[in-house]
Design a protein around this motif. Sequence first.
Motif, short mmCIF file in Angstrom:
data_model
loop_
_atom_site.label_atom_id
_atom_site.label_comp_id
_atom_site.label_asym_id
_atom_site.label_seq_id
_atom_site.Cartn_x
_atom_site.Cartn_y
_atom_site.Cartn_z
N GLY A 60 30.38 19.65 30.64
CA GLY A 60 30.38 18.04 30.41
C GLY A 60 31.20 17.85 29.43
O GLY A 60 31.77 17.12 29.29
N ALA A 61 29.60 16.89 28.49
CA ALA A 61 29.92 16.98 27.41
C ALA A 61 30.55 18.08 26.17
O ALA A 61 31.35 17.82 25.30
CB ALA A 61 28.22 16.73 26.59
N LEU A 62 30.38 19.01 26.32
CA LEU A 62 30.68 20.56 25.67
C LEU A 62 32.03 20.07 25.28
O LEU A 62 32.96 20.73 25.01
CB LEU A 62 30.17 21.91 26.28
CG LEU A 62 28.43 21.82 25.40
CD1 LEU A 62 27.72 22.94 26.12
CD2 LEU A 62 28.52 21.60 24.44
N LEU A 63 32.58 20.25 26.32
CA LEU A 63 34.41 19.96 27.00
C LEU A 63 34.71 19.22 26.32
O LEU A 63 35.87 19.33 25.46
CB LEU A 63 34.48 20.15 28.73
CG LEU A 63 35.96 20.16 28.89
CD1 LEU A 63 37.03 21.34 28.46
CD2 LEU A 63 36.56 19.28 30.27
N ARG A 64 34.10 18.05 26.27
CA ARG A 64 34.44 16.82 25.25
C ARG A 64 34.91 17.38 23.92
O ARG A 64 35.50 17.27 23.15
CB ARG A 64 33.90 15.39 25.36
CG ARG A 64 34.64 14.22 24.90
CD ARG A 64 35.76 14.13 25.27
NE ARG A 64 36.39 13.06 24.31
CZ ARG A 64 37.74 12.21 24.32
NH1 ARG A 64 38.56 13.31 25.67
NH2 ARG A 64 37.59 11.32 23.55
N HIS A 65 33.43 17.79 23.26
CA HIS A 65 33.12 17.69 21.83
C HIS A 65 34.44 19.24 21.87
O HIS A 65 35.34 19.56 20.92
CB HIS A 65 32.09 18.50 21.87
CG HIS A 65 31.15 17.10 21.71
ND1 HIS A 65 31.27 16.13 21.04
CD2 HIS A 65 29.67 16.53 22.32
CE1 HIS A 65 30.46 15.26 20.67
NE2 HIS A 65 29.29 15.85 21.54
N PRO A 179 27.29 17.69 18.90
CA PRO A 179 28.02 19.12 19.50
C PRO A 179 27.10 20.43 19.47
O PRO A 179 27.06 20.45 19.80
CB PRO A 179 29.20 19.11 19.05
CG PRO A 179 29.02 18.00 17.25
CD PRO A 179 28.20 17.02 17.62
N ALA A 180 25.92 20.20 18.12
CA ALA A 180 25.64 21.34 17.75
C ALA A 180 24.21 21.62 19.52
O ALA A 180 23.82 22.44 19.24
CB ALA A 180 24.87 21.17 16.56
N ALA A 181 23.43 20.79 18.81
CA ALA A 181 22.49 20.28 19.62
C ALA A 181 22.02 20.23 21.65
O ALA A 181 21.78 21.31 21.85
CB ALA A 181 21.38 18.56 19.86
N LEU A 182 23.77 19.92 21.82
CA LEU A 182 23.71 20.34 23.06
C LEU A 182 24.67 21.51 23.40
O LEU A 182 24.11 22.26 23.96
CB LEU A 182 25.00 19.13 23.32
CG LEU A 182 24.93 17.40 23.34
CD1 LEU A 182 26.34 17.03 23.38
CD2 LEU A 182 24.20 17.16 24.64
N ALA A 183 25.37 21.83 22.33
CA ALA A 183 25.30 23.32 22.63
C ALA A 183 24.13 24.11 22.19
O ALA A 183 24.50 25.28 23.61
CB ALA A 183 26.12 24.03 21.46
N ALA A 184 23.21 24.54 22.29
CA ALA A 184 22.10 25.05 21.98
C ALA A 184 20.80 24.55 23.04
O ALA A 184 20.14 25.51 23.67
CB ALA A 184 21.18 24.46 20.79
N THR A 185 20.83 23.36 23.74
CA THR A 185 20.38 22.78 24.48
C THR A 185 21.14 24.28 26.10
O THR A 185 20.66 24.10 26.43
CB THR A 185 20.62 21.24 25.35
OG1 THR A 185 19.55 20.42 23.90
CG2 THR A 185 19.81 21.58 26.76
N PHE A 186 22.12 24.04 25.56
CA PHE A 186 23.13 24.51 27.28
C PHE A 186 22.93 26.14 26.93
O PHE A 186 21.61 25.87 28.21
CB PHE A 186 24.78 24.81 27.29
CG PHE A 186 25.67 25.41 27.88
CD1 PHE A 186 25.21 24.87 28.57
CD2 PHE A 186 26.31 26.28 27.13
CE1 PHE A 186 25.50 25.38 30.27
CE2 PHE A 186 26.49 27.26 28.62
CZ PHE A 186 26.61 26.60 30.11
N VAL A 187 22.96 27.03 25.92
CA VAL A 187 22.43 28.04 25.87
C VAL A 187 20.94 28.64 25.82
O VAL A 187 20.95 29.77 27.09
CB VAL A 187 22.72 28.93 24.68
CG1 VAL A 187 22.99 30.23 24.37
CG2 VAL A 187 24.44 28.38 24.26
N THR A 188 19.99 27.31 25.52
CA THR A 188 18.42 28.38 25.39
C THR A 188 18.49 27.72 27.27
O THR A 188 17.41 28.16 27.66
CB THR A 188 17.45 27.34 25.11
OG1 THR A 188 17.93 25.48 24.68
CG2 THR A 188 18.11 27.94 22.98
N SER A 189 18.66 26.12 27.84
CA SER A 189 18.40 26.29 29.46
C SER A 189 18.89 27.91 30.01
O SER A 189 18.17 27.48 31.49
CB SER A 189 19.35 25.16 29.78
OG SER A 189 18.54 24.05 28.83
#
Length: 261
Positions: A60-65, A179-189
């Motif tokens: 959701g947030a990554l799409l916006r970023h 955006p970088a922190a959210l991307a890292a959160t998504f991949v590591t999750s």
Amino acid sequence: MDWPTGLLGFAAGLLISVATAPVGVSGAVFLLPVQVSVLGVPSPAVTPTNLLYNVVAGPGALLRHHRAGTLRGPLTRLLVLGTVPGMVVGAAIRVFAVPGPSVFRLLIAVLLLPLGGWLCLRTLRRASRPAPAREPSSRAVTRLAMAVGVAGGIYGIGGGSLLGPILVGRGMPVAKVAPAALAATFVTSVVGAGTYALLSLTTTGDIAPYWSLGLACGLGGLCGGYLGARLQPRLPETALRLLLGVLALGVGGLYAVQLLR
């Protein structure tokens, strides 16, 4: 999972992610106590369930970023490269070394109390003396990401939920870190949830995620994350930092009190 539990999980994911996504935090760090104390998810299954929330909520947030063009840049690559191996190590530690609920509550308190206090103090200091801070080097960011990845694997927060507040406190702008922190959160999750799924095949106990509840919370986070990322340019940065710090202190304090009883 019954419908009231699913709706409660959806609402919790929605409300938390709206408040936390603007500063690069998925909200899993605050959703986890809700899952343990309100929704009754046992330990250690609560950790992969929280990671599943990140997997569903993250886009959701990554799409916006992505639409805003803020996902490009070296910081995203540094955080992902550091947190992914740390997440695998943390997941193994969580399953084989600290499965007990008392130790788990201690980890929550130890992680959140200093993080919340540090974030509040750092924010107040910046407000009173807004001198520019020196950003950390690429090597320091990678090392920090790996250490946080281990903690994220144990705690079930994807890693980026800790990296966001730390890097913002070190002087990086929220617009760059979020955006970088959210991307890292998504991949590591994604990596962490898969690791727990594999470990559940070889280990007894509540290790696999609670799929239906994780999906319900994640769908709420999916909507809330998009809204939070869209609200980022309109929200005061200082107020958001203080809010996250106060929430972290409150949750960490709650579990500290439970340990003392």
